[in-house]
Design a protein around this motif. Structure first.
Motif: not given
Lengths: 95, 492, 488
Positions: B8-14, B16-18, B20-25
């Motif tokens: 989800t968007m919220a999971e992806a946001r968290d 990225l913050k953590a 765990e992966f990059t925005s490019v990925e």
């Protein structure tokens, strides 16, 4: 209040949409179907009802008299299908 | 990396913050998903290169701790929002090739907050339609299918490209616009969340206008939380839109407390239509039960003029559209068909540039405004509109929100209704009232029909009470069985 | 029917006709930015340079109203002694034209910002009449189509597109082409006094649509024809004169008038049917959904009213009552703001009547003769005032002053310097005048004898004295001394 093909022809011209002769008849039918349907509004008593002039309860905002925009003719005409020397051009208009 | 598209968007946001992966990925995963889903025809224009460039910059900001609220999150933009330097078509031939020299306020807000643009999504031409079958760039296909049946289903409309893209996990979220139901109905058809905010909550500046007094932008996402996040970025005052309201944007996520105890939820009797499918009726009842169980009080209410909402809408919207679309005349931008003189050029350009449904609505709109008919049609409709808004105002004196189905059916097959404008128009029967009265409404997935197709429930709130609408939708979302992601049949 | 009205009648073959004229004056609002966009209103920019994305009607662009333009419209409404509407509505007027980028003009139809008012118009013969104002509304100007740059194309420049216009609609209270021009002049004076429009007709910042019909005196109104966008006082008169006669000829020949829009061709002074406007219009007005009702309170209107400058009618009354000017001089002076300002500067602390004579006489005469605008006058108000001073304190005579004025107008020199350099100072020294008189009497005994028979000969003696003194002798002193010597 149903429309005839003559009215449809007139409306099409008002709307500046070329409608082929053979399309007038079917279009007239389609428009009448929709117009017949919306005419049920006639059932509603709207005596003394003000038409809606604003969707949300707010006042028109005014801006100050300052030049804050313009000055970019190339951006204005960038997408023009035809133009010359900074102008838009169209088939000649006879007044 | 495909798993990244399941977030989800919220999971992806968290994530990225953590770090765990990059925005490019994350972006790359979505770009690949889009490439493999062209069979759905969700996009008019894909902007992979730009997306990856934006993602790179987001990663830098994430690194340096300057991340915005939507930093690095890839989203899709309905091709009704003008995007600077990127073709914007409104899915119309008349705007094909038009490259705006400006960015719509809503999309600019998203980029300001760090979001990444994957591309421009398909829609019904000029947002006129409920099935995404009027697009010049072809139908969008619903990622959901009936079991054992390859009949392409419509994704709803007009924001059909956005709804299908989000449902197919091609984007974490997408922008939509809603004039009569164009966010909520496609959300319902594709098992996602879509909110149409209060009129004036999001700026209309830079959004190709359909019907100015009804159009409103909103987010389409897979969860209510995601809708809250995205709405927070999209909403806000814009001095360039005279109808945009100057009031602070609350933290919408904070409204998702799960606590609806003591709230009064209105159930309008006029929305029980004759011949409404039993499963819609049953779903509505389920919603009522969930909210009751969560501690809300259900109140029977009456919105007596509901029946007249659609006919009023089909006068007001075409009238405004006929005027809004007058600017597409072959002079300043877009298509021009040469003619013998100026009038001939106009008529040929607009006949070639507009599709059948757009022409039909422009014709209707021109007619109802023409001399001698204004009072009987347009003025009458605007008076009826006042009555409809008055109905809501009265009901909201006693309830906090209203619960209704979103649409009268699940997704239907392509071509099933396209020959009958009236039956197509009926898709908006539950949503259009919210546009006429300017109220916030959300569609939240609540169940499936007998064939496993998603169905949504709608929550309508008071003006600018998006928080209430989100809070209640969140409770429904939690109570309902989650809707399974579509089978990825489109991957060849 | 008054004599004044009778004199306005036109003679047809079959009898008298009355021409009835109503006007719609389009006055560009003086503002820095446009009505609904932040682009500049400056005249004469490169094509499409003063154009914003809003003015070019790019998809998704929206109007935001300029507060100052609203204020200017209210100010003008107050100047026209009109009803100010605290709530008005912007409507869309829908039609297709290449210089109308939106495909509609944002205007005001049912609910304008200004309602009924009136304008008192002075005629050159000293009479005056009143023209009722129907309404004033705010609207967007269109762009400009140029038809002579290419054999088969029209060129479109949107610089003017979106500039605020005030459309001032009169009632059909005008009865002659002269009255029409006088009315237009008066409205122009009012907006110039108010600073709400520069009234520059050559640049198109003020234009008029003229509605003309004819009827037998006392009959109901006839069918009217409208002539659009006339941009000079002279053309307004020509158009009305031509159109009235055209209509009379048609009716007298048994024909009827078609209500239509006609084009005035300034090259031959004729009007003709406009091809592009042949078809019946159906503007499909409806409230612009991109805007809300325009609302303000009475206190704001009162504040604007309290800041209004003195307007021509009030100024005229003051010139007559406080300064003792004739109504004619007063109306000539107030007809134009810069004239009135010039006069007031000249009259300040001086004999107002003398100042008025000089301003309306020599000064305006010289300006007219040379085609010079008052703003470009080679003589300043202070200089003309100084000249009046020289007359008042008997330094020079009125006659010499005219000589001095001519030099001033040519060279721009100070009057005192001219008088000094040219030795034009009036001779008030009675001794010198007496000597001259004695000399002339002595040299012309025959004339003196003649004088005894014909007292009219007195003038000859005055002329001789003036000749000898090069016109510098004080005329009164010459008269007195001559009389004493000749009669004595």
């Amino acid at each position: 209040m149903s429309v005839d093909t003559e009215t449809v022809r007139r409306i099409a011209h008002l709307a500046r949409i070329a409608v082929k002769e053979e399309a007038l008849e079917p279009m007239t039918g389609e428009l009448n179907t929709i117009l017949d349907w919306v005419e049920q509004l006639g059932e509603v008593n709207t005596e003394g009802v003000e038409p809606m002039t604003r969707v949300v309860d707010t006042q028109l905002r005014w801006r100050q008299d300052e030049v804050t925009d313009g000055g970019y003719p190339e951006r204005v005409t960038k997408n023009a299908p035809d133009g010359d020397d900074g102008f838009f051009t169209v088939p000649k208009v006879v007044e | 990396m495909t798993e990244l598209t399941k977030l989800t968007m919220a999971e992806a946001r968290d994530g990225l913050k953590a770090k765990e992966f990059t925005s490019v990925e994350l972006t790359q995963a979505h770009v690949e998903a889009i490439e493999s889903a062209r069979a759905l025809n969700c996009f008019v224009t894909e902007t992979a290169e730009r997306a990856l460039e934006q993602a790179k910059q987001s990663d830098e900001r994430l690194q340096s701790g300057q991340a915005g609220p939507m930093e690095g999150l890839p989203v899709a933009i309905k091709d009704l929002f003008c995007t600077e330097g990127v073709q914007t078509t409104a899915s119309s031939h008349i705007l094909e090739g038009f490259v705006p020299q400006y960015e719509s306020t809503v999309s600019a807000n998203l980029w300001r907050d760090g979001a990444v643009m994957l591309g421009k999504t398909n829609l019904d031409e000029f947002a006129m339609g409920s099935s995404n079958e009027t697009s010049f760039f072809g139908n969008v296909v619903n990622p959901y299918r009936r079991p054992g049946d390859e009949t392409p289903l419509v994704p709803g409309g007009s924001s059909g490209g956005s709804s299908a893209a989000v449902a197919a996990r091609l984007a974490l979220g997408a922008t939509g616009t809603d004039t009569g139901g164009s966010i909520r109905q496609p959300a319902s058809f594709t098992g996602i969340v879509g909110i149409k905010p209060t009129y004036g909550r999001c700026s209309r500046w830079g959004i190709v206008a359909f019907a100015s007094s009804l159009d409103q932008a909103g987010p389409m996402t897979r969860t209510v939380r995601d809708a809250a996040i995205m709405l927070g970025s999209m909403a806000g005052f814009d001095p360039k839109d005279s109808t945009c309201v100057d009031r602070p944007v609350p933290n919408y996520e904070a409204s998702l407390t799960g606590d609806v105890r003591g709230l009064k939820i209105g159930v309008p009797k006029e929305y029980r239509l004759d011949g409404m499918p039993g499963e819609i009726e049953a779903l509505w009842q389920k919603g009522i039960n969930w909210l009751k169980a969560a501690g809300a009080e259900i109140v029977d209410v009456s919105l007596p003029h509901t029946k007249y909402a659609l006919p009023a809408y089909y006068i007001v919207a075409p009238a405004e559209a006929s005027s809004n679309l007058a600017r597409y005349d072959g002079v300043k931008y877009g298509l021009r068909e040469e003619g013998t003189d100026i009038a001939d050029m106009y008529e040929k350009t607009r006949a070639a540039g507009f599709g059948a449904e757009v022409q039909r609505r422009v014709m209707i709109g021109t007619y109802v405004l023409s001399a001698g008919y204004y009072d009987a049609y347009y003025l009458k409709a605007q008076k009826v509109r006042s009555l409809i808004a008055g109905d809501f105002k009265k009901v909201f004196e006693t309830v906090d929100a209203i619960l209704t189905p979103t649409a009268p059916s699940a997704a239907f097959g392509a071509g099933e209704k396209s020959d009958d404008p009236l039956s197509m128009y009926l898709n908006d029967v539950f949503t259009v009232t919210g546009n006429l009265a300017g109220l916030p409404g959300i569609s939240v997935p609540a169940g499936v029909d007998g064939q496993g197709l998603p169905l949504g429930l709608q929550v309508v709130g008071k003006p600018f009470d998006e928080e209430m609408v989100l809070k209640i939708a969140d409770v429904i979302e939690s109570a309902a069985d989650p809707i399974a992601a579509p089978q990825e049949w489109w991957k060849a | 029917m008054s004599e004044a009205t009778k004199s306005n009648l036109l003679q047809g073959v079959t009898g008298d006709w009355e021409v009835v004229v109503g006007m719609e004056i389009h006055a560009q609002v003086q503002s820095k930015a446009k009505l609904f966009s932040g682009a500049s209103t400056e005249f004469g920019a490169e094509p499409n340079a003063n154009v914003s994305l809003v003015d070019a009607a790019m998809p998704g662009m929206l109007p935001v109203i300029n507060a100052y333009c609203v204020e200017q419209a209210v100010r003008t409404g107050l100047g026209l002694k009109a009803q100010i509407n605290l709530r008005s509505i912007f409507d869309r007027k829908n039609y297709f034209y290449p210089d109308l980028p939106q495909g509609y003009q944002i205007s005001q139809f049912k609910d304008p910002i200004v309602g009924e008012g009136e304008v008192i118009v002075d005629m050159p013969d000293g009479t005056s009449f009143t023209v009722g104002i129907e309404r004033l509304h705010l609207e967007q100007d269109a762009g400009k189509s140029i038809h002579d740059l290419h054999p088969s194309k029209s060129y479109v420049d949107l610089n003017r597109s979106g500039i605020a216009l005030m459309e001032i609609v009169s009632k059909p209270d005008i009865r002659s082409s002269e009255q029409a021009a006088a009315y237009l002049r008066k409205v122009r004076a009012i907006v110039r006094y108010l600073g709400t429009c520069d009234g520059n007709m050559e640049q198109g910042s003020m234009r008029a649509d003229v509605n003309v019909s004819v009827r037998r005196p006392g009959d109901p109104l006839g069918t009217r024809c409208e002539m659009k966008n006339i941009n000079s006082m002279r053309f307004v008169q020509q158009a009305i004169d031509y159109e009235a006669m055209r209509q009379i000829e048609i009716i007298e020949a048994g024909g009827t008038i078609n209500q239509e829009t006609r084009l005035f061709d300034s090259r031959n002074g004729e009007t003709r049917t406009m091809r592009s406007k042949e078809e019946a219009h159906d503007y499909r007005y409806f409230p612009d959904p991109d805007l809300l009702p325009l609302e303000f309170d009475q206190a704001w209107v009162d504040e604007i009213a309290s800041g209004l400058p003195e307007l021509p009618d009030d100024k005229k009354a003051r010139f007559i009552a406080d300064m003792g000017l004739s109504p004619y001089d007063a109306s000539v002076l107030v007809s134009d703001k810069s004239r009135a300002e010039f006069f007031e500067a000249v009259a300040e602390g001086r004999d107002a009547k003398l100042a008025a004579n000089w301003v309306t006489g020599e000064f305006f005469g010289a300006l007219n003769k040379n085609g010079t605008a008052i703003e470009d006058s080679p003589i300043s108000a202070a200089q003309l005032g100084a000249l009046v001073d020289l007359i008042s304190d008997d330094t020079i005579s009125g006659k010499i002053a005219k000589q001095v004025f001519e030099i001033m107008f040519e060279t721009g020199e100070e009057p005192a310097k001219i008088v000094e350099d040219k030795g034009l100072k009036q001779v008030t020294d009675t001794g010198a005048i007496e000597a001259a008189v004695d000399e002339i009497i002595a040299a012309n005994p025959d004339k003196v004898a003649e004088y005894k028979e014909k007292p009219k000969m007195f003038g000859w003696f005055v002329g001789q004295v003036m000749k000898v003194t090069q016109g510098k002798a004080n005329p009164k002193a010459v008269n007195d001394i001559l009389k004493a010597k000749l009669d004595g």
